[in-house]
Design a protein around this motif. Sequence first.
Motif, PDB file in Angstrom:
ATOM      1  N   SER A 194       6.327   4.158  -2.273  1.00 33.49           N
ATOM      2  CA  SER A 194       5.739   3.837  -0.967  1.00 33.49           C
ATOM      3  C   SER A 194       6.518   4.584   0.107  1.00 33.49           C
ATOM      4  O   SER A 194       7.754   4.567   0.111  1.00 33.49           O
ATOM      5  CB  SER A 194       5.832   2.330  -0.695  1.00 33.49           C
ATOM      6  N   PHE A 195       5.785   5.208   1.019  1.00 36.63           N
ATOM      7  CA  PHE A 195       6.381   6.120   2.002  1.00 36.63           C
ATOM      8  C   PHE A 195       5.878   5.703   3.378  1.00 36.63           C
ATOM      9  O   PHE A 195       4.674   5.615   3.598  1.00 36.63           O
ATOM     10  CB  PHE A 195       5.913   7.535   1.645  1.00 36.63           C
ATOM     11  N   PHE A 196       6.794   5.451   4.314  1.00 37.90           N
ATOM     12  CA  PHE A 196       6.426   4.867   5.610  1.00 37.90           C
ATOM     13  C   PHE A 196       6.807   5.787   6.765  1.00 37.90           C
ATOM     14  O   PHE A 196       7.934   6.286   6.822  1.00 37.90           O
ATOM     15  CB  PHE A 196       7.126   3.508   5.799  1.00 37.90           C
ATOM     16  N   VAL A 197       5.864   5.955   7.676  1.00 32.52           N
ATOM     17  CA  VAL A 197       6.054   6.839   8.832  1.00 32.52           C
ATOM     18  C   VAL A 197       5.600   6.095  10.087  1.00 32.52           C
ATOM     19  O   VAL A 197       4.524   5.485  10.085  1.00 32.52           O
ATOM     20  CB  VAL A 197       5.212   8.123   8.660  1.00 32.52           C
ATOM     21  N   LEU A 198       6.397   6.145  11.153  1.00 25.88           N
ATOM     22  CA  LEU A 198       5.984   5.546  12.426  1.00 25.88           C
ATOM     23  C   LEU A 198       5.256   6.599  13.247  1.00 25.88           C
ATOM     24  O   LEU A 198       5.598   7.784  13.207  1.00 25.88           O
ATOM     25  CB  LEU A 198       7.199   5.039  13.213  1.00 25.88           C
ATOM     26  N   SER A 199       4.267   6.142  14.021  1.00 27.23           N
ATOM     27  CA  SER A 199       3.507   7.078  14.845  1.00 27.23           C
ATOM     28  C   SER A 199       3.101   6.404  16.152  1.00 27.23           C
ATOM     29  O   SER A 199       2.735   5.229  16.159  1.00 27.23           O
ATOM     30  CB  SER A 199       2.258   7.527  14.080  1.00 27.23           C
ATOM     31  N   ASP A 200       3.186   7.168  17.241  1.00 25.44           N
ATOM     32  CA  ASP A 200       2.717   6.617  18.524  1.00 25.44           C
ATOM     33  C   ASP A 200       1.396   7.260  18.949  1.00 25.44           C
ATOM     34  O   ASP A 200       0.947   7.098  20.080  1.00 25.44           O
ATOM     35  CB  ASP A 200       3.787   6.746  19.619  1.00 25.44           C
ATOM     36  N   GLY A 201       0.797   8.012  18.049  1.00 26.27           N
ATOM     37  CA  GLY A 201      -0.470   8.671  18.362  1.00 26.27           C
ATOM     38  C   GLY A 201      -0.266  10.152  18.666  1.00 26.27           C
ATOM     39  O   GLY A 201      -1.162  10.961  18.455  1.00 26.27           O
ATOM     40  N   LYS A 202       0.936  10.484  19.154  1.00 29.47           N
ATOM     41  CA  LYS A 202       1.256  11.903  19.429  1.00 29.47           C
ATOM     42  C   LYS A 202       2.409  12.354  18.544  1.00 29.47           C
ATOM     43  O   LYS A 202       2.337  13.366  17.866  1.00 29.47           O
ATOM     44  CB  LYS A 202       1.673  12.071  20.899  1.00 29.47           C
ATOM     45  N   THR A 203       3.496  11.568  18.582  1.00 33.29           N
ATOM     46  CA  THR A 203       4.700  11.896  17.822  1.00 33.29           C
ATOM     47  C   THR A 203       4.750  11.000  16.590  1.00 33.29           C
ATOM     48  O   THR A 203       4.302   9.858  16.645  1.00 33.29           O
ATOM     49  CB  THR A 203       5.945  11.575  18.680  1.00 33.29           C
ATOM     50  N   HIS A 204       5.313  11.523  15.495  1.00 29.05           N
ATOM     51  CA  HIS A 204       5.552  10.636  14.353  1.00 29.05           C
ATOM     52  C   HIS A 204       6.944  10.898  13.805  1.00 29.05           C
ATOM     53  O   HIS A 204       7.505  11.979  14.004  1.00 29.05           O
ATOM     54  CB  HIS A 204       4.480  10.821  13.286  1.00 29.05           C
ATOM     55  N   LYS A 205       7.503   9.876  13.162  1.00 31.52           N
ATOM     56  CA  LYS A 205       8.836  10.001  12.576  1.00 31.52           C
ATOM     57  C   LYS A 205       8.869   9.319  11.227  1.00 31.52           C
ATOM     58  O   LYS A 205       8.329   8.211  11.091  1.00 31.52           O
ATOM     59  CB  LYS A 205       9.878   9.344  13.493  1.00 31.52           C
ATOM     60  N   PHE A 206       9.539   9.975  10.286  1.00 36.77           N
ATOM     61  CA  PHE A 206       9.751   9.341   8.979  1.00 36.77           C
ATOM     62  C   PHE A 206      10.496   8.029   9.182  1.00 36.77           C
ATOM     63  O   PHE A 206      11.445   7.949   9.962  1.00 36.77           O
ATOM     64  CB  PHE A 206      10.573  10.282   8.091  1.00 36.77           C
ATOM     65  N   PHE A 207      10.076   6.984   8.481  1.00 41.16           N
ATOM     66  CA  PHE A 207      10.758   5.701   8.592  1.00 41.16           C
ATOM     67  C   PHE A 207      11.586   5.427   7.327  1.00 41.16           C
ATOM     68  O   PHE A 207      12.804   5.518   7.378  1.00 41.16           O
ATOM     69  CB  PHE A 207       9.733   4.585   8.859  1.00 41.16           C
ATOM     70  N   ALA A 208      10.945   5.144   6.204  1.00 42.91           N
ATOM     71  CA  ALA A 208      11.714   4.802   5.003  1.00 42.91           C
ATOM     72  C   ALA A 208      10.847   4.892   3.759  1.00 42.91           C
ATOM     73  O   ALA A 208       9.622   5.009   3.850  1.00 42.91           O
ATOM     74  CB  ALA A 208      12.278   3.390   5.129  1.00 42.91           C
TER      75      ALA A 208
END
Length: 424
Positions: A194-208
Amino acid sequence: MKVLVVGSGGREHALCAAIAQSPQCTKLYCAPGNAGIADTAECLPVKVDDKQGILAACRAHNIDFVVVGPDAQLEQGLADDVREAGIPCFGPGRAAAEIEWSKGFMKDLCARTDVPTAAYKRFTDADAAKAYIKTQGVPLVVKADGLAAGKGVTVAQTVEEAVAAVEDAMVDHIFGKSGTEVVIEEFMEGQEASFFVLSDGKTHKFFATAQDHKPVFDGDKGPNTGGMGAYSPAPIIDDAMRDRIMHEIIEPVLNGLRDMGRPFTGVLYAGLMMTKTGPRVVEFNARFGDPETQVMLPRLKSDALALLYACATDSLDTAAIEWRDEAALTVILATKGYPGEYKKGSVIRGIDKAEALPGVTVFHAGTRRADNSDLTANGGRVLCVTALALTIKEAQKRAYEAVDLIDWPEGFCRRDIGWRAVET
Ligand code: AMP
Ligand code: GLY
């Protein structure tokens, strides 16, 4: 900030526990929550599917920020309605969440953006689906298009099984509307992660990363459940593989959604098959995983509320995501009989003893406080016994020590959570 978390499971308990630690959180509510969440948040008696009730609670309590836990509420457009009411919300709108609530939509998006996934075909006609199965041979995978509480997928080893799965979904409608369309796809072999990424609609960042165990019995045998345990990080995904997954899978999909006018706000959870030829998508979810959240958030050093709020307010670019050195592992205690029939109401004791061990937290899923204040089981998955330690092996040992201090004869757990990570 007055924060409302929507949901009632172990995932939401982990979210509440992390958010409550933030100095920015002045008051935390959960709708509807459970007996464990009630120790950290004020639980509101609103059903999770009562959208109007949740919006009314936001107004009544002057909520500044809403975090949506479960998938069905995202499909119902809760995040859209919260934002429409002028309140920032962690969670995608209905349009972006389609990546989870329609497997056909997800597969078409992957095809259009060249994201590796199993070869597939969509069907709205049962006879056509059955005829296709006969031309393909087995193993193959039959999936109800819509949300089906994790039960809509059949990995068929025989043609008869595959045909029966089509009939269940399209003729007998056992998943209701979710099965009016099915996706039939190629079987992929490998280890899942399972691979999790945060996103605000413009920018995204790898989470965990994390890995969970869906089958109910030791050795990954028996029927699938919502998840009997998990650990984080996933040793199978090293830094180079993480970068490859971001580049080959996450970026094209998030860009693809944005190009369709459906920017994704929240956490994108890719279920991956790590095959011999590389990572391939099994499914996408538009929310945090359960039980993966119970092992990711205890590892997070950064302020969880600040991070989630940054996703909801287009400011993820300036947010830092820092982690503790420890790994985490969680063991689910479930009521005997789960995932089949089980009884509610048995009494659970000894959680305080378990939590007295260093690094141990017990997140609640289906629990309820009885009138005499006894803690009782109120669902299939009931407790998530989580341990943080320097290695997954240590965390596993500590988690099982904690499990053994819990006095609940009507419960059971798997004894081998983390076996792959411990062996390697
Ligand atoms: P899903 O709900 O799509 O995640 O599917 C549930 C489970 O079925 C997954 O966790 C996998 O173990 C299995 N599965 C789904 N699709 C495939 C596939 N194409 N090949 C192999 N296993 C699959
Ligand atoms: N751990 C599986 C899920 O949350 O869907």
